[in-house]
Each structure stands twice: as structure tokens, then as C-alpha cells.
Design an enzyme around this catalytic site. Structure first.
Site, PDB file in Angstrom:
ATOM      1  N   LYS A 155       1.599  -5.255   0.087  1.00 39.83           N
ATOM      2  CA  LYS A 155       2.643  -4.684   0.937  1.00 39.83           C
ATOM      3  C   LYS A 155       2.074  -3.624   1.888  1.00 39.83           C
ATOM      4  O   LYS A 155       2.393  -3.621   3.080  1.00 39.83           O
ATOM      5  CB  LYS A 155       3.742  -4.083   0.058  1.00 39.83           C
ATOM      6  CG  LYS A 155       4.547  -5.145  -0.689  1.00 39.83           C
ATOM      7  CD  LYS A 155       5.556  -4.559  -1.625  1.00 39.83           C
ATOM      8  CE  LYS A 155       4.968  -4.022  -2.900  1.00 39.83           C
ATOM      9  NZ  LYS A 155       4.303  -5.004  -3.765  1.00 39.83           N
ATOM     10  N   ILE A 156       1.242  -2.740   1.343  1.00 40.84           N
ATOM     11  CA  ILE A 156       0.738  -1.641   2.176  1.00 40.84           C
ATOM     12  C   ILE A 156      -0.304  -2.152   3.178  1.00 40.84           C
ATOM     13  O   ILE A 156      -0.226  -1.851   4.373  1.00 40.84           O
ATOM     14  CB  ILE A 156       0.164  -0.503   1.297  1.00 40.84           C
ATOM     15  CG1 ILE A 156       1.293   0.112   0.452  1.00 40.84           C
ATOM     16  CG2 ILE A 156      -0.514   0.558   2.155  1.00 40.84           C
ATOM     17  CD1 ILE A 156       0.838   1.083  -0.621  1.00 40.84           C
ATOM     18  N   ASP A 175      -9.113 -10.069  -0.171  1.00 36.41           N
ATOM     19  CA  ASP A 175      -8.116 -10.060  -1.245  1.00 36.41           C
ATOM     20  C   ASP A 175      -8.408 -11.276  -2.111  1.00 36.41           C
ATOM     21  O   ASP A 175      -8.603 -12.378  -1.578  1.00 36.41           O
ATOM     22  CB  ASP A 175      -6.689 -10.161  -0.637  1.00 36.41           C
ATOM     23  CG  ASP A 175      -5.612  -9.781  -1.642  1.00 36.41           C
ATOM     24  OD1 ASP A 175      -5.596 -10.360  -2.738  1.00 36.41           O
ATOM     25  OD2 ASP A 175      -4.792  -8.897  -1.333  1.00 36.41           O
ATOM     26  N   CYS A 207      -5.915  -1.852  -2.710  1.00 34.68           N
ATOM     27  CA  CYS A 207      -5.794  -2.719  -3.889  1.00 34.68           C
ATOM     28  C   CYS A 207      -5.448  -1.849  -5.092  1.00 34.68           C
ATOM     29  O   CYS A 207      -5.650  -0.637  -5.062  1.00 34.68           O
ATOM     30  CB  CYS A 207      -7.099  -3.475  -4.115  1.00 34.68           C
ATOM     31  SG  CYS A 207      -8.522  -2.398  -4.220  1.00 34.68           S
ATOM     32  N   PRO A 208      -4.944  -2.450  -6.145  1.00 35.58           N
ATOM     33  CA  PRO A 208      -4.628  -1.645  -7.329  1.00 35.58           C
ATOM     34  C   PRO A 208      -5.903  -1.270  -8.080  1.00 35.58           C
ATOM     35  O   PRO A 208      -6.945  -1.899  -7.892  1.00 35.58           O
ATOM     36  CB  PRO A 208      -3.764  -2.588  -8.176  1.00 35.58           C
ATOM     37  CG  PRO A 208      -4.134  -3.959  -7.738  1.00 35.58           C
ATOM     38  CD  PRO A 208      -4.584  -3.861  -6.313  1.00 35.58           C
ATOM     39  N   THR A 234      -6.370   5.490   0.152  1.00 33.43           N
ATOM     40  CA  THR A 234      -5.014   5.923  -0.216  1.00 33.43           C
ATOM     41  C   THR A 234      -4.544   5.113  -1.423  1.00 33.43           C
ATOM     42  O   THR A 234      -3.364   5.099  -1.741  1.00 33.43           O
ATOM     43  CB  THR A 234      -4.005   5.720   0.944  1.00 33.43           C
ATOM     44  OG1 THR A 234      -3.978   4.327   1.266  1.00 33.43           O
ATOM     45  CG2 THR A 234      -4.364   6.534   2.170  1.00 33.43           C
ATOM     46  N   ARG A 236      -6.203   4.363  -5.190  1.00 34.04           N
ATOM     47  CA  ARG A 236      -6.335   5.165  -6.397  1.00 34.04           C
ATOM     48  C   ARG A 236      -7.729   5.775  -6.418  1.00 34.04           C
ATOM     49  O   ARG A 236      -8.701   5.142  -5.979  1.00 34.04           O
ATOM     50  CB  ARG A 236      -6.140   4.310  -7.665  1.00 34.04           C
ATOM     51  CG  ARG A 236      -4.690   3.991  -7.993  1.00 34.04           C
ATOM     52  CD  ARG A 236      -3.905   5.230  -8.460  1.00 34.04           C
ATOM     53  NE  ARG A 236      -2.512   4.944  -8.759  1.00 34.04           N
ATOM     54  CZ  ARG A 236      -1.501   5.019  -7.906  1.00 34.04           C
ATOM     55  NH1 ARG A 236      -1.724   5.386  -6.651  1.00 34.04           N
ATOM     56  NH2 ARG A 236      -0.270   4.771  -8.292  1.00 34.04           N
ATOM     57  N   ASP A 260      -6.775  10.330   0.006  1.00 30.35           N
ATOM     58  CA  ASP A 260      -5.458  10.812  -0.434  1.00 30.35           C
ATOM     59  C   ASP A 260      -5.407  10.831  -1.957  1.00 30.35           C
ATOM     60  O   ASP A 260      -4.430  11.277  -2.544  1.00 30.35           O
ATOM     61  CB  ASP A 260      -4.352   9.889   0.112  1.00 30.35           C
ATOM     62  CG  ASP A 260      -2.959  10.455  -0.142  1.00 30.35           C
ATOM     63  OD1 ASP A 260      -2.774  11.677   0.071  1.00 30.35           O
ATOM     64  OD2 ASP A 260      -2.072   9.699  -0.579  1.00 30.35           O
TER      65      ASP A 260
HETATM   66  P1  NAI Z   1       0.634  -4.765  -3.739  1.00 31.10           P
HETATM   67  O1  NAI Z   1       0.704  -5.170  -5.185  1.00 31.10           O
HETATM   68  O2  NAI Z   1       1.698  -5.190  -2.810  1.00 31.10           O
HETATM   69  O3  NAI Z   1      -0.761  -5.277  -3.127  1.00 31.10           O
HETATM   70  C1  NAI Z   1      -1.983  -5.128  -3.773  1.00 31.10           C
HETATM   71  C2  NAI Z   1      -2.923  -6.189  -3.221  1.00 31.10           C
HETATM   72  O4  NAI Z   1      -4.217  -5.955  -3.761  1.00 31.10           O
HETATM   73  C3  NAI Z   1      -2.501  -7.617  -3.612  1.00 31.10           C
HETATM   74  O5  NAI Z   1      -2.474  -8.454  -2.477  1.00 31.10           O
HETATM   75  C4  NAI Z   1      -3.587  -8.033  -4.589  1.00 31.10           C
HETATM   76  O6  NAI Z   1      -3.877  -9.439  -4.537  1.00 31.10           O
HETATM   77  C5  NAI Z   1      -4.765  -7.216  -4.076  1.00 31.10           C
HETATM   78  N1  NAI Z   1      -5.849  -7.098  -5.034  1.00 31.10           N
HETATM   79  C6  NAI Z   1      -5.811  -7.218  -6.385  1.00 31.10           C
HETATM   80  N2  NAI Z   1      -7.051  -7.110  -6.888  1.00 31.10           N
HETATM   81  C7  NAI Z   1      -7.877  -6.923  -5.830  1.00 31.10           C
HETATM   82  C8  NAI Z   1      -9.285  -6.781  -5.700  1.00 31.10           C
HETATM   83  N3  NAI Z   1     -10.097  -6.850  -6.753  1.00 31.10           N
HETATM   84  N4  NAI Z   1      -9.799  -6.598  -4.467  1.00 31.10           N
HETATM   85  C9  NAI Z   1      -8.999  -6.576  -3.373  1.00 31.10           C
HETATM   86  N5  NAI Z   1      -7.661  -6.738  -3.425  1.00 31.10           N
HETATM   87  C10 NAI Z   1      -7.117  -6.885  -4.646  1.00 31.10           C
HETATM   88  O7  NAI Z   1       0.465  -3.202  -3.771  1.00 31.10           O
HETATM   89  P2  NAI Z   1       0.798  -2.160  -2.608  1.00 31.10           P
HETATM   90  O8  NAI Z   1       2.219  -1.768  -2.699  1.00 31.10           O
HETATM   91  O9  NAI Z   1       0.257  -2.665  -1.330  1.00 31.10           O
HETATM   92  O10 NAI Z   1      -0.064  -0.889  -3.111  1.00 31.10           O
HETATM   93  C11 NAI Z   1      -1.473  -0.931  -3.196  1.00 31.10           C
HETATM   94  C12 NAI Z   1      -1.957   0.269  -3.991  1.00 31.10           C
HETATM   95  O11 NAI Z   1      -1.674   1.453  -3.257  1.00 31.10           O
HETATM   96  C13 NAI Z   1      -1.200   0.477  -5.330  1.00 31.10           C
HETATM   97  O12 NAI Z   1      -1.791  -0.279  -6.373  1.00 31.10           O
HETATM   98  C14 NAI Z   1      -1.337   1.939  -5.568  1.00 31.10           C
HETATM   99  O13 NAI Z   1      -2.482   2.177  -6.372  1.00 31.10           O
HETATM  100  C15 NAI Z   1      -1.574   2.527  -4.176  1.00 31.10           C
HETATM  101  N6  NAI Z   1      -0.459   3.390  -3.746  1.00 31.10           N
HETATM  102  C16 NAI Z   1      -0.765   4.648  -3.296  1.00 31.10           C
HETATM  103  C17 NAI Z   1       0.249   5.492  -2.877  1.00 31.10           C
HETATM  104  C18 NAI Z   1      -0.047   6.865  -2.334  1.00 31.10           C
HETATM  105  O14 NAI Z   1       0.879   7.687  -2.265  1.00 31.10           O
HETATM  106  N7  NAI Z   1      -1.270   7.162  -1.929  1.00 31.10           N
HETATM  107  C19 NAI Z   1       1.650   5.085  -2.954  1.00 31.10           C
HETATM  108  C20 NAI Z   1       1.852   3.717  -3.373  1.00 31.10           C
HETATM  109  C21 NAI Z   1       0.825   2.921  -3.772  1.00 31.10           C
END
Ligand code: NAI
Length: 347
Positions: A155-156, A175, A207-208, A234, A236, A260
Site C-alpha cells: 500500500k505504501i 517485491d 516492506c515488513p 520509513t 522498520r 523514521d
Molecule cells: P503492505 O503489507 O501493504 O505491503 C508490504 C509489501 O512488502 C508487500 O507487497 C509484500 O509483498 C512486500 N514484501 C514482503 N516481503 C518482502 C521482502 N522480503 N522484500 C521486499 N518486499 C517484501 O504494507 P504497507 O502498508 O505498505 O506497509 C509497509 C511497512 O511500512 C509496514 O510493514 C510497516 O513496517 C511500515 N509502516 C511504517 C509506518 C511509519 O509510521 N513509519 C506506518 C505504517 C507502516
């Protein structure tokens, strides 16, 4: 609903957004300033659910106590869930999260870090306020024509793409679950990590944190990157081996870093410690670099996101007590609300 929620790591802005949204739910929310930990878990006796954030420790010991105390559900008010021991929780207590509250907020913050590091507006702000109108040392580069590498196109990551394209950048993505239809529609290219590292001027992590992604930015990956690369995290903190990052900055391999999140952020981020000494030498060293910009896990911090977080969290808890389908339950591996349906863990 007259269920009681123990709310950990409560900040004034959390209280404000949850109190506002709770008007339509009617939960009894008790706010605790402290983080959830094996020391503080005792206060959960008599509560029906707990609400926690990114730096609360939901480990095996804590989960054991929660179950003993009759807490029925763990509600994360964030998207990431690396702070939860899902193996310990499985079959004992469900865990729900807020999968999306504003991916725009985080993507836009990543851009704020990129632009500040590039054009050094954070430095210019102090200079001009001090009557210093010199621009020496503030030299940036055109984003236009440069290559951005996005790791994780969820999503991000997907919110970031059109902004970068708007600058006229080339976008490469990695990805393990590539969305090729999406890539074609926005004219970006999925490549292997090695190519992304080799070609990107700016690398942004979305990525997570998993066992596969922990310390993915390390000595070896940094070696493969372009000289002067900008790294934005941004995601983890533990995605980056901070000691390797510092070495890369010192050798000038890494041109700049916008963080971040930080691996050992839990003791520092979100707190005002301005009159304390920083005992974490790695963080202290990072803060000395002129080309490092650290923000305190504020990527999510917009009014829209806070409202959505409160609404989804209270919806999640309501669903559980109404015995409904838990749409935001987290499953350890496949990240779908599958625990109830499979009746067995998928890990
Ligand atoms: P999401 O679940 O929509 O997308 C994560 C993407 O990472 C997916 O497309 C997944 O296939 C991919 N992924 C999984 N394993 C991977 C790998 N080994 N290498 C590359 N890509 C991989 O998650 P979203 O919402 O986009 O968030 C991403 C991360 O951002 C979260 O897991 C969280 O840790 C972090 N986050 C940080 C925030 C902040 O305030 N700084 C706030 C919200 C999220």
C-alpha cells in the site's frame, strides 16, 4: 459497548483521537502512559481487551499473563506487528491490527525526508533564522532523471510511485510478490534486489520486518549500491543494520540517510528526552552526521491517519465482542484473517 480496554503507551494525541471516535462506540478506555511489558502487564487484570502500539512488547510472557487475566483480544493500533509473538498467541488470544490507515501519510513522509536531505531545507531553516543567508553546503541534485528503488510495493510503496514519477524519476521496484499488472499500468519495472541496489540513486524501504528482511541493508548490500546513494527507511528499524549504515556513511559510500525508524527506537522514540543523556552510542553517532535526518516514527502521524486508526481499532474490538468475522485478524505467515477459518496455524 461497556467492555474495558487497557490502552498502553497513550500519548495526548492518542487520547484525543480515541476519545472523539469512542463517542460512537462507548467503550471504557483506561489510558496508561507506560509501554506494555512483563512489568506492566499486571494492570490488565479486569480488562476485556488491550490496545497497543509499535513499541509495546507482546512477547510470550506477556501473552501468558494476558490470557491468565482474562483479556480476550489484543488490538494493535498500527499496521506492523513484528512486536507480537504469534506462535505464543495462536489459539489463545486473537490479534487484530489496522492494516491501512493512511498509506499516503507514510509515503508523503518518505518524500519529506528525501527532499529535506537532498535540498537541506532543515539546515536552511536554521541558517536564515540566524541571519545566515549563505548557501554554501546546501547543494542538492535534480530528482528529475534519477532512479528510485522501492523495496516493497504494498500500500505504501504504491502511494510513493506516482509522487516519484511526478518528479520525473525512473522507478525500479523489488517485491517477492510482484504486482506486474500494476507495474505495467504505472510504467515501473520490477527487478531483482541486486539490480535495484546497483542502479538506484535513492532507495526507499516499504516492506515488513520479517526474518527474511531483518538487516537486509547490511555491509554486503551496501557494497552493491551506487556511490552516494540516499537510503530512506520509513519501514522498520531492523531492516537496516545500523552499524553497517554508519560505516557506509563514514566511508562516503552512502550519501545520506533518512530514518523514521531505528532498530533500538523503543527506548527513545515518541518520548521527550531532551534533558537526558543518550546512552545508545549508535544512535548518538547517527545524530552527529550532517547528512542523516532522523524523525521519531512520525510517518503515520497525520490527522486523517489518527482518525482512521481509532475508528478501525474500535471496529475491530466491536467485531470480536459481537462474535463477528475478524477481518483484521493477523495470521503470522500469510497475513490474512485465516486463523479462524483454518483452525490450525499456517506457520
Ligand atoms: P503492505 O503489507 O501493504 O505491503 C508490504 C509489501 O512488502 C508487500 O507487497 C509484500 O509483498 C512486500 N514484501 C514482503 N516481503 C518482502 C521482502 N522480503 N522484500 C521486499 N518486499 C517484501 O504494507 P504497507 O502498508 O505498505 O506497509 C509497509 C511497512 O511500512 C509496514 O510493514 C510497516 O513496517 C511500515 N509502516 C511504517 C509506518 C511509519 O509510521 N513509519 C506506518 C505504517 C507502516
Amino acid at each position: 459497548m461497556d467492555k474495558k480496554i487497557a490502552f498502553f503507551d497513550a500519548k495526548p494525541y492518542d487520547r484525543q483521537s480515541f476519545e472523539e471516535v469512542n463517542k460512537e462506540f462507548g467503550f471504557k478506555i483506561v489510558y496508561f502512559d507506560a509501554h506494555l511489558s512483563s512489568k506492566t502487564v499486571e494492570v490488565t487484570q479486569g480488562f476485556d481487551s488491550i490496545c497497543v502500539f509499535v513499541n509495546d512488547a507482546v512477547n510470550k510472557e506477556v501473552i501468558g499473563h494476558l490470557v491468565e487475566h482474562g483479556v480476550k483480544i489484543i488490538a494493535l493500533r498500527c499496521a506492523g506487528y513484528n512486536n507480537v509473538d504469534f506462535v505464543a498467541a495462536y489459539g489463545k488470544i486473537p490479534v487484530v491490527r489496522v492494516p491501512a490507515y493512511s498509506p499516503y501519510a507514510v509515503a508523503e513522509h518518505a518524500i519529506a525526508l528525501m527532499l529535506s536531505l537532498n535540498r537541506k531545507t532543515h539546515k536552511a531553516y536554521y541558517r536564515t533564522r540566524d541571519g545566515n543567508f549563505a548557501i554554501k553546503g546546501l547543494l542538492g541534485f535534480d530528482m528529475h532523471g534519477k532512479t528510485a528503488g522501492i523495496i516493497g510495493t504494498g500500500k505504501i510503496g504504491k502511494c510513493l510511485v506516482p509522487i516519484l514519477k511526478g518528479f520525473g524519476m525512473h522507478v525500479l521496484a523489488y517485491d517477492p510478490h510482484p504486482d506486474t499488472g500494476y507495474a505495467d499500468s504505472v510504467n515501473i519495472k520490477y527487478v531483482e534486489l541486486e539490480e535495484l541496489y546497483r542502479k538506484s540513486d535513492v532507495i526507499s524501504l516499504h516492506c515488513p520486518l520479517t526474518s527474511e528482511t531483518a538487516h537486509m541493508i547490511n555491509r554486503e548490500s551496501i557494497k552493491q549500491m551506487k556511490d552516494g546513494v540516499m537510503i530512506i527507511n520509513t519501514g522498520r528499524g531492523k531492516l537496516v543494520d545500523t552499524v553497517a549504515l554508519i560505516e557506509g556513511l563514514k566511508s562516503r559510500k552512502i550519501g545520506s540517510a533518512g530514518l523514521d525508524v531505528y532498530e533500538e527506537e523503543s527506548e527513545y522514540f515518541f518520548e521527550d528526552l531532551s534533558s537526558e543523556m543518550i546512552s545508545d552510542d549508535v544512535l548518538a553517532r547517527l545524530l552527529t552526521f550532517p547528512n542523516v535526518l532522523i524523525t521519531s516514527h512520525q510517518g503515520f502521524f497525520t490527522a486523517e491517519a489518527l482518525h482512521n486508526i481509532a475508528k478501525t481499532t474500535l471496529d475491530n474490538i466491536t467485531e470480536f465482542f459481537n462474535d463477528g468475522y475478524l477481518r483484521n485478524e493477523v495470521c503470522y505467515k500469510c497475513e490474512k484473517p485465516c486463523l479462524k477459518e483454518q483452525k490450525k496455524p499456517c506457520f
